[in-house]
Write a protein that holds these residues in place. Structure first.
Motif, PDB file in Angstrom:
ATOM      1  N   ARG A   1     -17.417  13.807  -1.467  1.00 29.51           N
ATOM      2  CA  ARG A   1     -17.011  15.217  -1.613  1.00 29.51           C
ATOM      3  C   ARG A   1     -17.163  15.676  -3.060  1.00 29.51           C
ATOM      4  NH1 ARG A   1     -12.301  16.455  -2.921  1.00 29.51           N
ATOM      5  NH2 ARG A   1     -11.238  14.737  -1.865  1.00 29.51           N
TER       6      ARG A   1
ATOM      7  N   PHE B   1     -12.841  18.465 -10.691  1.00 30.77           N
ATOM      8  CA  PHE B   1     -13.114  17.811  -9.411  1.00 30.77           C
ATOM      9  C   PHE B   1     -12.078  16.702  -9.222  1.00 30.77           C
ATOM     10  CE2 PHE B   1     -17.066  18.876 -11.671  1.00 30.77           C
ATOM     11  CZ  PHE B   1     -17.531  19.906 -10.875  1.00 30.77           C
TER      12      PHE B   1
ATOM     13  N   GLU C   1     -19.432  18.682  -4.635  1.00 31.79           N
ATOM     14  CA  GLU C   1     -18.822  19.738  -5.456  1.00 31.79           C
ATOM     15  C   GLU C   1     -19.508  19.848  -6.817  1.00 31.79           C
ATOM     16  OE1 GLU C   1     -14.659  18.763  -5.582  1.00 31.79           O
ATOM     17  OE2 GLU C   1     -14.329  19.408  -3.507  1.00 31.79           O
TER      18      GLU C   1
ATOM     19  N   GLU D   1     -22.813  21.598  -6.201  1.00 32.37           N
ATOM     20  CA  GLU D   1     -22.601  23.009  -5.882  1.00 32.37           C
ATOM     21  C   GLU D   1     -22.194  23.812  -7.112  1.00 32.37           C
ATOM     22  OE1 GLU D   1     -19.695  25.674  -3.040  1.00 32.37           O
ATOM     23  OE2 GLU D   1     -20.212  23.634  -2.405  1.00 32.37           O
ATOM     24  N   ARG D   2     -21.239  23.316  -7.862  1.00 33.61           N
ATOM     25  CA  ARG D   2     -20.751  24.055  -9.034  1.00 33.61           C
ATOM     26  C   ARG D   2     -21.836  24.246 -10.086  1.00 33.61           C
ATOM     27  NH1 ARG D   2     -15.446  23.264 -12.775  1.00 33.61           N
ATOM     28  NH2 ARG D   2     -16.127  24.679 -14.384  1.00 33.61           N
TER      29      ARG D   2
END
Length: 181
Positions: A19, A149, A23, A26-27
């Protein structure tokens, strides 16, 4: 120290890291100009695992480095009254100047380790941005530092200790809470 509970097992750690990898991608809209830097000791193993997952997802390798914060700790004089600090050395294979550095650690607690790691990074180069990824955030911050994160938030009391064990050094993947007796 008495073990109270297993909070994450091997499978839960694997899911959390997957995960976090998604993230990060994506970020940052991909992994261009990104470098993962693990804080010694367990942070480097987590950084390597994240790099593997990111490569599986993106089909591209991401640079991985490691930072030793020994000389940057604010409690150095207290811990080394009788002996010299043991330096393990930092190793970051790319220039981090103008790069997005994702700092990786196992547990975020007071924030002092992260502050020391940021000081060490700034002595190595000048990143365009520093992001923080941690497997566990247990609270009790003493400095205004927050993770970008987080694998798992584990609220703890001051008398509890979070123990992260990784297969690379401990032969098992698990996170447990212990009561300090």
């Amino acid at each position: 120290m008495k073990e109270k509970a297993i909070v994450l097992d091997e499978q839960a750690i694997r899911r959390a890291l997957t995960r976090i990898a998604h993230e990060i991608i994506e970020r940052n809209k991909g992994i261009e100009n990104c470098v993962l830097v693990g804080i010694k000791t367990r942070g480097i193993y987590l950084a390597n695992r994240l790099a593997e997952r990111i490569e599986q997802i993106e089909g591209k390798k991401i640079s991985v480095g490691e930072v030793d914060i020994t000389l940057y700790r604010d409690d150095l004089s207290k811990k080394t009254v009788d002996k010299e600090p043991l330096l393990k050395g930092s190793d970051i294979p790319v220039d981090i100047s103008n790069q997005k550095v994702i700092l990786i650690d196992d547990v975020l607690y007071t924030g002092r380790t992260v502050r020391a790691a940021m000081d060490a990074l700034m002595d190595i180069g000048r990143p365009s941005q520093i992001q923080l990824a941690v497997l566990v955030d247990r609270g009790h911050r003493e400095l205004p530092i927050r993770a970008d994160f987080v694998g798992k938030n584990i609220p703890t009391s001051g008398s509890e200790i979070v123990v992260v064990e990784l297969a690379e050094v401990d032969d098992v993947d698990q996170i447990t809470i212990h009561e300090n007796e």
